[in-house]
Design an enzyme around this catalytic site. Structure first.
Site, PDB file in Angstrom:
ATOM      1  N   HIS A  17       5.136  -3.967  -3.054  1.00  0.00           N
ATOM      2  CA  HIS A  17       4.206  -4.795  -3.072  1.00  0.00           C
ATOM      3  C   HIS A  17       3.916  -3.694  -3.628  1.00  0.00           C
ATOM      4  CE1 HIS A  17       1.189  -7.595  -1.338  1.00  0.00           C
ATOM      5  NE2 HIS A  17       0.569  -6.371  -1.481  1.00  0.00           N
ATOM      6  N   GLU A  18       3.537  -2.559  -2.784  1.00  0.00           N
ATOM      7  CA  GLU A  18       2.754  -1.141  -3.482  1.00  0.00           C
ATOM      8  C   GLU A  18       2.612  -0.224  -4.576  1.00  0.00           C
ATOM      9  OE1 GLU A  18       0.569  -0.408  -1.272  1.00  0.00           O
ATOM     10  OE2 GLU A  18       0.707  -1.465   0.406  1.00  0.00           O
ATOM     11  N   HIS A  21       0.302  -2.777  -7.011  1.00  0.00           N
ATOM     12  CA  HIS A  21      -0.519  -2.265  -6.413  1.00  0.00           C
ATOM     13  C   HIS A  21      -0.892  -0.804  -7.988  1.00  0.00           C
ATOM     14  CE1 HIS A  21      -2.211  -4.817  -4.189  1.00  0.00           C
ATOM     15  NE2 HIS A  21      -1.233  -4.452  -2.804  1.00  0.00           N
TER      16      HIS A  21
END
Length: 334
Positions: A17-18, A21
């Site tokens: 997820h990170e 980003h």
């Protein structure tokens, strides 16, 4: 070991997820101050370019700290200085990567297990089909006059049949042949069978398509459940937190890695959907503010938005405490 497995799974999902980003931020020119594996005290760091890559003590995910993400910055490469479309891409990228991960995991499961075809590969110990004259290599084209396109068509027609036998049409050596096959009940399940085993296909493109299809089906079901939570059709007592996830991992480990992988895909997709909910502090809530501020200009200041997100974080913490307390009563104190 169960706790370790759960931590590894959760860490990987959060890092994906990170990482979404991070990749998106770098792609649109946003300065990333730190990308960390783990949380808490710093164990190791390496600075490359304008980013510090870190490993921290507690293996509970990680984070991507962007310049000007939560406060004002005069740096032209800060998050706040980017156009709206760039901010939206960065915000949505984390959930997007979790969806991609779910598709990949499910596709790998399908590829490993294989996709059953309509061609007979062999027969079970009790096989009326073999007794009726079917051979390995026969391609089933019809059952009870129903056209067969895939393996589920065969099982569906046989399961729905009320009589004691079915007519199976096969293609053998370019010729169409029909057989009348008795139905028997499978020991243990009681379902109707004819005792055939299908050839299995392992096509990566088909597996990827099946992975995407399964991800979509799971998404629809999750959104339906969220809607039922909002309307009260499903009680908040059904929610679970880290303890419940750990128990689920433990159960999956006992059944085998396929179940662990399927659970990982489910949690990854859940992480994506929950993060895109239009709630303060979540990526979806930040996107809502991004759209509102684009439409209204400076009607909402950075300070106001920060305060709303802070309230959202507090509410999320309260929810986490609530579900954790439920999990303690459900799995530990029972």
């Amino acid at each position: 070991m169960t706790i370790i497995y759960a931590l590894i799974m959760f860490c990987i999902l959060v890092l994906v997820h990170e990482g979404g980003h991070f990749i998106a931020a770098k792609s649109v020119g946003v300065k990333v101050n730190e990308f960390s594996i783990g949380m808490g005290p710093l164990l190791f760091k390496k600075v490359k370019g304008d980013t510090q890559y870190s490993i921290r003590l507690f293996p509970i995910g990680g984070f991507c700290a962007m310049e000007g993400e939560d406060d004002e910055s005069d740096d032209e490469h800060s998050f706040g200085k980017q156009p709206t479309w760039a901010k939206a891409i960065v915000m949505a990228a984390g959930s997007f990567m979790n969806v991609v991960l779910a598709i990949v995991i499910l596709a790998c499961i399908v590829f490993y297990i294989g996709i059953p075809t309509t061609t007979v590969d062999g027969f079970s110990d009790v096989s009326p089909a073999k007794e009726a004259g079917l051979l390995a290599g026969d391609r089933i084209v019809s059952v009870q006059q129903h056209e067969i396109k895939d393996w589920t068509d065969i099982t569906d027609v046989i399961s729905a049949e009320k009589g004691e036998n079915v007519t199976i049409g096969v293609e053998r050596g370019g010729q169409d042949v029909s057989f009348t096959v008795d139905l028997v009940k499978e020991e243990g399940t009681g379902r109707k069978i004819v005792g055939i085993l299908p050839e299995v296909s392992r096509n990566p493109f088909t597996a990827l398509a099946k992975g995407a299809e399964s991800t979509w089906v799971m998404t629809v079901k999750m959104v339906e459940v969220i809607g039922q939570l909002v309307t009260g059709q499903v009680s908040t007592k059904e929610l679970t937190g880290p303890i419940g996830i750990t128990v689920a991992v433990s159960d999956s480990v006992r059944y085998g890695f396929i179940y662990v992988a399927n659970l990982a895909a489910l949690i990854s997709l859940n992480l994506a959907i929950v993060n895109m909910l239009p709630f303060p502090a979540l990526d979806g809530g930040r996107l809502v503010f991004l759209i509102i501020r684009k439409v209204t200009g400076k009607a909402i200041t950075d300070d106001v938005e920060a305060k709303v997100h802070f309230v959202g974080i507090m509410l999320l913490f309260a929810l986490m405490i609530y579900v954790t307390w439920q999990d303690i009563g459900r799995f530990i104190l029972k």
